[in-house]
Design a protein around this motif. Sequence first.
Motif, mmCIF file in Angstrom:
data_model
loop_
_atom_site.group_PDB
_atom_site.id
_atom_site.type_symbol
_atom_site.label_atom_id
_atom_site.label_comp_id
_atom_site.label_asym_id
_atom_site.label_seq_id
_atom_site.Cartn_x
_atom_site.Cartn_y
_atom_site.Cartn_z
ATOM 1 N N SER A 42 0.870 -1.175 0.000
ATOM 2 C CA SER A 42 0.000 0.000 0.000
ATOM 3 C C SER A 42 0.906 1.225 0.000
ATOM 4 O O SER A 42 1.962 1.227 0.650
ATOM 5 C CB SER A 42 -0.896 0.004 1.235
ATOM 6 O OG SER A 42 -1.749 -1.134 1.238
ATOM 7 N N GLU A 76 -3.916 7.520 -2.295
ATOM 8 C CA GLU A 76 -3.514 6.244 -1.713
ATOM 9 C C GLU A 76 -3.926 5.120 -2.656
ATOM 10 O O GLU A 76 -5.022 5.130 -3.218
ATOM 11 C CB GLU A 76 -4.146 6.044 -0.337
ATOM 12 C CG GLU A 76 -3.582 6.974 0.721
ATOM 13 C CD GLU A 76 -4.097 6.678 2.117
ATOM 14 O OE1 GLU A 76 -4.922 5.731 2.267
ATOM 15 O OE2 GLU A 76 -3.686 7.371 3.057
ATOM 16 N N TRP A 86 -2.618 0.754 -3.998
ATOM 17 C CA TRP A 86 -1.843 -0.440 -3.660
ATOM 18 C C TRP A 86 -1.498 -1.164 -4.958
ATOM 19 O O TRP A 86 -2.109 -0.937 -5.997
ATOM 20 C CB TRP A 86 -2.613 -1.361 -2.720
ATOM 21 C CG TRP A 86 -3.805 -2.038 -3.358
ATOM 22 C CD1 TRP A 86 -5.039 -1.502 -3.567
ATOM 23 C CD2 TRP A 86 -3.850 -3.358 -3.892
ATOM 24 N NE1 TRP A 86 -5.859 -2.400 -4.194
ATOM 25 C CE2 TRP A 86 -5.166 -3.560 -4.405
ATOM 26 C CE3 TRP A 86 -2.918 -4.401 -3.995
ATOM 27 C CZ2 TRP A 86 -5.552 -4.750 -5.003
ATOM 28 C CZ3 TRP A 86 -3.304 -5.593 -4.583
ATOM 29 C CH2 TRP A 86 -4.618 -5.759 -5.084
ATOM 30 N N SER A 130 -5.273 -0.942 -7.979
ATOM 31 C CA SER A 130 -6.444 -0.392 -7.297
ATOM 32 C C SER A 130 -7.741 -0.619 -8.052
ATOM 33 O O SER A 130 -8.826 -0.547 -7.470
ATOM 34 C CB SER A 130 -6.247 1.105 -7.039
ATOM 35 O OG SER A 130 -5.105 1.325 -6.242
ATOM 36 N N THR A 146 -8.498 -1.441 -1.858
ATOM 37 C CA THR A 146 -7.354 -1.587 -0.957
ATOM 38 C C THR A 146 -6.858 -3.020 -1.019
ATOM 39 O O THR A 146 -7.562 -3.930 -1.485
ATOM 40 C CB THR A 146 -7.732 -1.268 0.505
ATOM 41 O OG1 THR A 146 -8.692 -2.250 0.960
ATOM 42 C CG2 THR A 146 -8.302 0.130 0.656
#
Length: 282
Positions: free
Chosen positions: A5, A12, A14, A27, A32
């Motif tokens: 991650s 954000e 991963w 993603s 996540t």
Amino acid sequence: MRLASYRHGQREAWGIITEDEKVLDCSAVAPTLKAAIEQNQLSNLTPSSTELALSEVTLLPPILHPEKIICIGVNYANRNAEYRDNSNEAAYPSVFMRTPDSLTGHNNPLIRPPESQQLDYEGEIVLVIGQGGRRIRQADAYQHIAGLTIMNEGTLRDWVRHAKFNVTQGKNFVHSGSLGPWMVTADQFNPQVYENMTVTTRVNGEVRQHDTTANIIFPFAYIIHYLSTFYLLKPGDIIATGTPNGAGARFDPPRYLIPGDIVEVEVAGVGTLRNGIADESI
């Protein structure tokens, strides 16, 4: 396969960490890494065409917002002897919990709070639960592991002694520990590897902890079996499996962490988790 991650700019995400240190965004598969584990998507990853250099991103704890962070205490045979209290090895694991914000990611500093000068390191191998369950048999336990990562289970030693029956206070100061740098998927390991994995902790290049899971009191399969007796283990739950001897508190005089120190926890087959130390800004 290494899965991480990360933050890139304000986003954000991963993805997969390739052998040549590129980051491939996954993603679109699930929002996540934890969600991908919950949806059983790890064997069916299709990364986007976006490629970033690992040096361009900030690594976060691999599992963001896990429901449970379960820690096993005093799980190496020589660690029990380190207490020098003439006690026998325990019949059952010692168990305590951490909160997600007590941990930070790879290359971020561990934070020493103003309330204590006794920040200590504890290098640990971490199991990430894939398939959840209750009353999991030891014979089936490895099937419930999604992957492995690493924890520096940072501890404020004087605060673990504030109360008679628990260590919670000294284990949960914000960003006093770390998790990462990534999760290596379980298909990279076999039972023989789990039963003889090496963990090494270095402070400023000096080896302070070094041991193998051949010496743990409660093996990974038993830990999963035992915890699932009372917990409903869920995908993305994190289990830190204990630390070897050699923590700073055990030196005479103790050797606690100070700003400027660099702590590295290396687990064979997983990688190296690295963090500096900084005082909390208040």
